[in-house]
Design a protein around this motif. Structure first.
Motif, PDB file in Angstrom:
ATOM      1  N   SER A 180       0.857  -1.441  -0.238  1.00 40.27           N
ATOM      2  CA  SER A 180      -0.041   0.031  -0.104  1.00 40.27           C
ATOM      3  C   SER A 180       0.972   1.365  -0.308  1.00 40.27           C
ATOM      4  O   SER A 180       0.365   2.307  -0.730  1.00 40.27           O
ATOM      5  N   THR A 181       2.220   1.267   0.651  1.00 44.56           N
ATOM      6  CA  THR A 181       2.867   2.323   0.800  1.00 44.56           C
ATOM      7  C   THR A 181       3.558   2.527  -0.588  1.00 44.56           C
ATOM      8  O   THR A 181       3.687   3.578  -1.216  1.00 44.56           O
ATOM      9  N   LYS A 182       4.262   1.465  -1.240  1.00 43.99           N
ATOM     10  CA  LYS A 182       4.846   1.566  -2.568  1.00 43.99           C
ATOM     11  C   LYS A 182       4.079   1.784  -3.732  1.00 43.99           C
ATOM     12  O   LYS A 182       4.339   2.394  -4.788  1.00 43.99           O
ATOM     13  N   GLU A 275       2.104   4.723  10.729  1.00 39.91           N
ATOM     14  CA  GLU A 275       1.534   4.731   9.558  1.00 39.91           C
ATOM     15  C   GLU A 275       1.259   2.961   8.870  1.00 39.91           C
ATOM     16  O   GLU A 275       1.490   2.138   9.774  1.00 39.91           O
ATOM     17  N   VAL A 277       2.563   0.961   6.739  1.00 35.14           N
ATOM     18  CA  VAL A 277       3.324   0.004   6.654  1.00 35.14           C
ATOM     19  C   VAL A 277       3.969  -0.380   8.223  1.00 35.14           C
ATOM     20  O   VAL A 277       4.330  -1.496   8.512  1.00 35.14           O
TER      21      VAL A 277
END
Length: 393
Positions: A180-182, A275, A277
Motif C-alpha cells: 500500500s505504501t509503495k 503509518e 507500513v
C-alpha cells in the motif's frame, strides 16, 4: 449363526482398517498426507490475503472519508455476515463435501477482492463486504483435515494450522503495509484477487471430491436434512456431552483478544501514531494479542509472546474437542459454529471496544483479559467437562 459371526468379524476388521488408514481409508497414506499439505497451503495463502486487506482497510476507509463510527459499522456488517455464513458454510461442507466448500470460500474471496479493488466510494466499500459471508478458508481446511485423520491424530494435525495462521499474519500484515505504501492503497486488493483465483484452482485440482468414505456420510435420525441453516440443528449439536461447556469457554476466552483485534488499527493510528507500513510490521510480529500495562510499542511486543501462544493453543484444543464430540457427519457444521465465534465478537466488538478505549484507556483490554481468564480458570477447575478422548457415533 456362523454367517452372522463371520459378518460381524468382517465389519470389525473393516472398522479396524478404516481406523488404521484414517477417516479416508480409501486413500493411501501418502495421498492423504499430500491432500492435508495442500489444505495447509490454501489456508496459509487465504490468511495472507485476508491480513493484507485487514491492515490497509482503516486507511482505505479514511481516504474515502469514512470516520471511526462508519468504520465501526463496516466491521460490524462484516462480522454479521461471517457470523451467519459460518454455520451455513459448515452445513454446506457436510452436504457437498470439503472440496466444494473450499472452492466456495476461495471463489468468494476472489469476488471480495475484486469489489474491494473497485471501491472508490463508501457505498462500494460496504458492498465489498458481502462475499465475506462465505469466506471461511480455515474451517474449510479444518474440514479436510478432520475427514482425513483419526480422532487421535486430529489435535496434532489441526495444531499445524497454527503455523499457517502465523505465516498468514506475518506475510499478510507486512505485505499489506509495504504494497500500500509503495504501489498504492488498492494494490493489496489486486494481489488478493489474483491469489484467491490461484487458491480456487489449487482446491479444484488437488482436493479430491470425496475426502471421507461413503460409509461416513450417514445422516443422524434426529437431524433436519436439506436446510443449510437451522436453529434446531445448532441446538442439537450443543446437546452432545461437553459441547455447550467447551463452546462457552471458547467464546469467553476469545472475547478480550477479539475486542483488541477490532480496535488494533485505531489504536495503532491514534495511540502509537503508526503509518500503514509500520502498523503492518507490528501486526506481523505479534498477530493476535492482547494489551496490559504498557506505554510503548516495545511493551506491546514483549506481552505478545505468551498471549499468542495461549490463544493458538486454546483454539486448537477446543476445535479438536468439539469435532470429536459430534458425529463425523456433523464435523463441518461444528467447525462452522466454531468459526462464528470471531465474527460474533466482531459484531459486538466495535461498540464494546470503543467504550473501553475511550473511557478507560488501552490498559482496560489487559484488565478485561485478566478477569476473564481468572473466571475461566476457576470454572474449568470446578466443572466436570469431559475433556478426554470422546467421539459420538
Amino acid at each position: 449363526m456362523n454367517a452372522k459371526t463371520s459378518s460381524e468379524g468382517e465389519e470389525e476388521a473393516s472398522g479396524t482398517r478404516n481406523e488404521t488408514l484414517g477417516k479416508s481409508g480409501y486413500l493411501g497414506e501418502a495421498k492423504r498426507g499430500q491432500v492435508i499439505r495442500v489444505a495447509y497451503v490454501i489456508a496459509a495463502l487465504d490468511l495472507t490475503f485476508l491480513f493484507m486487506q485487514m491492515g490497509v482497510m482503516p486507511y482505505l476507509a479514511k481516504s474515502l472519508g469514512l470516520d471511526s463510527v462508519g468504520f465501526g459499522y463496516l466491521q460490524t456488517i462484516f462480522g454479521v455476515l461471517q457470523l451467519v455464513g459460518g454455520y451455513i458454510f459448515g452445513r454446506f461442507a457436510d452436504q457437498f463435501g470439503a472440496r466444494a466448500a473450499l472452492i466456495l470460500s476461495c471463489a468468494s474471496g476472489s469476488v471480495f477482492f475484486l469489489l474491494m479493488s473497485l471501491s472508490t466510494s463508501i457505498p462500494l466499500l460496504f458492498l465489498s463486504r458481502l462475499p465475506g459471508m462465505f469466506m471461511h478458508g480455515i474451517p474449510g481446511a479444518q474440514k479436510v483435515i478432520t475427514d482425513m485423520t483419526t480422532p487421535s491424530q486430529r489435535a496434532g494435525a489441526l495444531g499445524k494450522l497454527g503455523l499457517c495462521f502465523g505465516v498468514g499474519i506475518i506475510a499478510g500484515s507486512a505485505l499489506g503495509g509495504v504494497l500500500s505504501t509503495k504501489l498504492g492503497i488498492y494494490s493489496p486488493a489486486y494481489v488478493g484477487l489474483v491469489g484467491s483465483l490461484i487458491n480456487t484452482l489449487i482446491a479444484m485440482v488437488w482436493i479430491p471430491s470425496q475426502t471421507k468414505p461413503k460409509s461416513d456420510h450417514h445422516v443422524p435420525e434426529n437431524r433436519t436434512s436439506g436446510s443449510l441453516f437451522s436453529i434446531r440443528e445448532i441446538l442439537r449439536l450443543m446437546k452432545f456431552p461437553g459441547v455447550m461447556e467447551v463452546f462457552i469457554v471458547k467464546v469467553f476466552a476469545g472475547l478480550p483478544i477479539g475486542l483488541f483485534m477490532i480496535m488494533f488499527s485505531i489504536i495503532s493510528m491514534d495511540f502509537f501514531g503508526l503509518e500503514a507500513v509500520e502498523s503492518g510490521y507490528l501486526m506481523s510480529y505479534f498477530g493476535v494479542l492482547q494489551m496490559a500495562l504498557m506505554r510503548t510499542v516495545w511493551h506491546y511486543c514483549i506481552i505478545a509472546v505468551p498471549l499468542v501462544f495461549a490463544f493458538s493453543m486454546l483454539a486448537t484444543i477446543t476445535d479438536s474437542i468439539l469435532t470429536k464430540a459430534v458425529p463425523s457427519s456433523d464435523t463441518g457444521a461444528m467447525l462452522g459454529i466454531c468459526a462464528s465465534v470471531q465474527p460474533l465478537t466482531r459484531t459486538v466488538g466495535p461498540t464494546i471496544g470503543g467504550v473501553l478505549y475511550k473511557q478507560f484507556g488501552v490498559s482496560s483490554f489487559g484488565y478485561l483479559q485478566l478477569m476473564v481468564n481468572l473466571g475461566l480458570f476457576v470454572y474449568l477447575l470446578r466443572s466436570k467437562i469431559p475433556l478426554g478422548e470422546m467421539k459420538s457415533q
